[in-house]
Design an enzyme around this catalytic site. Sequence first.
Site, PDB file in Angstrom:
ATOM      1  N   ASP A   1      32.541 -16.898 -85.087  1.00 23.83           N
ATOM      2  CA  ASP A   1      32.011 -15.556 -85.289  1.00 23.83           C
ATOM      3  C   ASP A   1      30.781 -15.680 -86.176  1.00 23.83           C
ATOM      4  OD1 ASP A   1      31.584 -12.754 -86.016  1.00 23.83           O
ATOM      5  OD2 ASP A   1      33.619 -12.414 -85.305  1.00 23.83           O
TER       6      ASP A   1
ATOM      7  N   SER B   1      36.873  -8.494 -73.136  1.00 22.21           N
ATOM      8  CA  SER B   1      35.873  -7.789 -73.940  1.00 22.21           C
ATOM      9  C   SER B   1      34.871  -7.037 -73.079  1.00 22.21           C
ATOM     10  CB  SER B   1      35.154  -8.772 -74.866  1.00 22.21           C
ATOM     11  OG  SER B   1      36.026  -9.209 -75.892  1.00 22.21           O
ATOM     12  N   ARG B   2      33.833  -7.723 -72.623  1.00 17.17           N
ATOM     13  CA  ARG B   2      32.806  -7.111 -71.788  1.00 17.17           C
ATOM     14  C   ARG B   2      32.478  -8.069 -70.646  1.00 17.17           C
ATOM     15  NH1 ARG B   2      34.444  -3.393 -73.682  1.00 17.17           N
ATOM     16  NH2 ARG B   2      33.527  -1.836 -75.086  1.00 17.17           N
TER      17      ARG B   2
ATOM     18  N   GLU C   1      31.419  -4.089 -62.685  1.00  9.81           N
ATOM     19  CA  GLU C   1      32.631  -3.307 -62.416  1.00  9.81           C
ATOM     20  C   GLU C   1      32.365  -1.826 -62.189  1.00  9.81           C
ATOM     21  OE1 GLU C   1      34.640  -1.954 -66.531  1.00  9.81           O
ATOM     22  OE2 GLU C   1      34.587  -4.120 -66.284  1.00  9.81           O
TER      23      GLU C   1
END
Length: 337
Positions: free
Chosen positions: A179, A237-238, A267
């Site tokens: 992160d 997540s994305r 999507e």
Amino acid sequence: MKVACFSTKSYDRQFIDEALESRDADLPQHEFRFLKPDLNRDTVVLADESDAICAFVNDRLDREVLEALKVAGIRFLVMRCAGFNNIDLKAAADFGIRAARVPKYSPYAVAEHAIGLLLTLNRKIHRAYHRVRDNNFSLEGLIGFDLHGRTVGIVGTGEIGKVFTRIASGFGCRCLMYDVHTDPAMESLGEYVSMERLLAESDIVSLHCPLNPHTYHLIDADALQTMKPGAIVVNTSRGGLVDAAAAIKCLKSGHLGGLALDVYEEESGLFFNDLSSQIIQDDVLTRLMTFPNVLITAHQAFFTSDAMRSIAMTTLTNLDCFESGQAVENEIVDRSE
């Protein structure tokens, strides 16, 4: 406030109505108009005579749509989700439209779904279910591996990533974390490492980071080749975090051991809709669905009653704060400059 709520499904209306009914009488009153269509340049006219709009992950909020919303008198945009990569924040600021989101609702919902995808894909539970339904009790081709002792890479240690790490640690996994903002409290569960080392050493990589210019196609052809042969990628997540075309090539070569997706880059117009009687025109998605080591769910990781109640309540709180002139704690701020 009068709120035009786009991309509405029956469950959206159910939980928002319940939240409205449970409110104290002295709180601001909001009138929701529930609209089935997604928000885009063709449907933006439906926002007329509203003060605010309530939008979701696949609604289109580019400059053209936002300008039309400004003309319609929209002052506030509330997202009933955490993600906001579909909003042109600079355009919103230019048109004086403020925006807020639901930054957290139930990190357990998403993290538990990610674990569920991993377990299902690894142990072939989805395939076993259909076999048994056909009276086929053979175990051929259903072998998996123990999670205990495996190395799991967690990309992003926000609220969801933290929960996922705790669950993986509970399985006895070795956890490597990446992160840009490290959390010392997580170091008792794993080790923060570089992205390169995480990819090289992990048997499983689970993505829990936002989508932005720095993370777009984070898992691309180069990243996939860096990973261990047979490794599994999980993305809740994305969709834009994974280059799906590159993943297909890596699946075909056998280097990528498995792919579990709850989100997909293209999507919009597909997920959240029943298209069972139609021909899917997305060749990448249909190709992915042919692989026996690919598992796809339609953006349902968030979908628990606990999360839906939290989303509805936070959405109303965001509206309350805006209407009463208070600071909106969950306001989205453009930090691109």
